[in-house]
Design a protein around this motif. Structure first.
Motif, short mmCIF file in Angstrom:
data_model
loop_
_atom_site.label_atom_id
_atom_site.label_comp_id
_atom_site.label_asym_id
_atom_site.label_seq_id
_atom_site.Cartn_x
_atom_site.Cartn_y
_atom_site.Cartn_z
N GLY A 166 -48.90 11.32 -67.69
CA GLY A 166 -48.65 9.94 -68.10
C GLY A 166 -48.57 9.70 -69.59
N THR A 167 -48.02 10.65 -70.36
CA THR A 167 -47.96 10.46 -71.81
C THR A 167 -46.55 10.45 -72.38
N THR A 168 -45.53 10.54 -71.55
CA THR A 168 -44.15 10.56 -72.05
C THR A 168 -43.44 9.30 -71.58
N TYR A 169 -42.92 8.55 -72.54
CA TYR A 169 -42.27 7.28 -72.26
C TYR A 169 -40.87 7.25 -72.85
N LEU A 170 -40.01 6.43 -72.25
CA LEU A 170 -38.75 6.09 -72.91
C LEU A 170 -39.10 5.02 -73.94
N GLU A 171 -38.99 5.37 -75.17
CA GLU A 171 -39.35 4.43 -76.23
C GLU A 171 -38.28 3.35 -76.36
N PRO A 172 -38.67 2.14 -76.78
CA PRO A 172 -37.68 1.08 -76.96
C PRO A 172 -36.60 1.50 -77.96
N LYS A 173 -35.40 1.07 -77.68
CA LYS A 173 -34.24 1.37 -78.52
C LYS A 173 -33.61 0.03 -78.89
N PHE A 174 -33.34 -0.17 -80.16
CA PHE A 174 -32.80 -1.45 -80.63
C PHE A 174 -31.44 -1.23 -81.27
N ASN A 175 -30.54 -2.19 -81.03
CA ASN A 175 -29.20 -2.15 -81.61
C ASN A 175 -28.93 -3.45 -82.34
N GLY A 176 -28.38 -3.34 -83.51
CA GLY A 176 -27.88 -4.49 -84.26
C GLY A 176 -26.39 -4.31 -84.45
N TYR A 177 -25.67 -5.40 -84.46
CA TYR A 177 -24.21 -5.29 -84.48
C TYR A 177 -23.63 -6.49 -85.22
N THR A 178 -22.70 -6.23 -86.12
CA THR A 178 -21.95 -7.28 -86.81
C THR A 178 -20.49 -6.87 -86.82
N ARG A 179 -19.62 -7.82 -86.50
CA ARG A 179 -18.20 -7.54 -86.51
C ARG A 179 -17.46 -8.75 -87.04
N VAL A 180 -16.50 -8.51 -87.91
CA VAL A 180 -15.65 -9.59 -88.43
C VAL A 180 -14.22 -9.20 -88.15
N ASN A 181 -13.48 -10.07 -87.48
CA ASN A 181 -12.05 -9.88 -87.21
C ASN A 181 -11.24 -10.82 -88.08
N VAL A 182 -10.24 -10.27 -88.69
CA VAL A 182 -9.30 -11.08 -89.45
C VAL A 182 -7.93 -10.87 -88.81
N SER A 183 -7.35 -11.94 -88.30
CA SER A 183 -6.05 -11.78 -87.64
C SER A 183 -4.95 -12.56 -88.34
#
Length: 183
Positions: A166-183
């Motif tokens: 009981g000592t191995t865990y899936l650790e939290p994973k975080f994602n940040g994302y920024t996108r700018v579209n110029v059309s």
């Protein structure tokens, strides 16, 4: 599929639904390469364009295995997202989502060369997974569109120990994302 990156991106598509199938063969030069399959499906349950309000459901499943031991993970999630327009000009939409799922991670010990001292009490573990995300979509003007999001996977730190201690865990994973579209 953007909803795999952040569940809050679920439901942002033209039409009433979206499906996707992916296959990836990674490190094909090794004898037993990683093979990943995924299947996604999303549907708008409520979509009110006038009030910029929506509720979406999605299902995501994947299987990733490799090597002679077939080490890998098979899992699936159900995603629920809600979005609503904010601001007076109608140019911004905020989306919040949560996902719950289950999976199994493991390997086939029949092809392994191990002594008894190296044996594992478990060669498969089952787990539940909690994820969440938030995203802001903003139309700056007629030609500039911006998307900003943040999400977290494995927020409940699922236990995946093969040793039975009981000592191995899936650790939290975080994602940040920024996108700018110029059309």
């Amino acid at each position: 599929n953007p909803a795999l990156f952040n569940p809050a991106y679920s439901g942002f598509f033209e039409g009433n639904g979206r499906m996707g199938v992916n296959y990836r063969n990674q490190w094909a030069s090794v004898s037993e390469p990683y093979q990943t399959f995924s299947l996604t499906g999303e549907a708008s349950i409520i979509r009110n364009k006038k009030h910029r309000l929506g509720f979406n459901l999605g299902v995501f499943a994947f299987s990733d295995h490799a090597g002679a031991l077939r080490y890998g993970t098979t899992a699936g999630d159900v995603v629920m997202s809600v979005y609503h327009g904010i601001g007076n000009r109608g140019s911004s939409i905020l989306s919040i989502a949560g996902a719950i799922g289950c999976g199994e991670s493991g390997f086939d010990p029949n092809n392994a060369s191990m002594s008894e001292i190296e044996s594992f009490p478990n060669n498969q573990v089952f787990f539940t997974n909690l994820s969440a995300g938030i995203a802001l979509f903003h139309q700056i003007n007629d030609i500039i569109f911006m998307k900003v999001g943040f999400s977290g996977q494995h927020l409940n730190r699922p236990l995946i120990s093969y040793l039975g201690n009981g000592t191995t865990y899936l650790e939290p994973k975080f994602n940040g994302y920024t996108r700018v579209n110029v059309s």
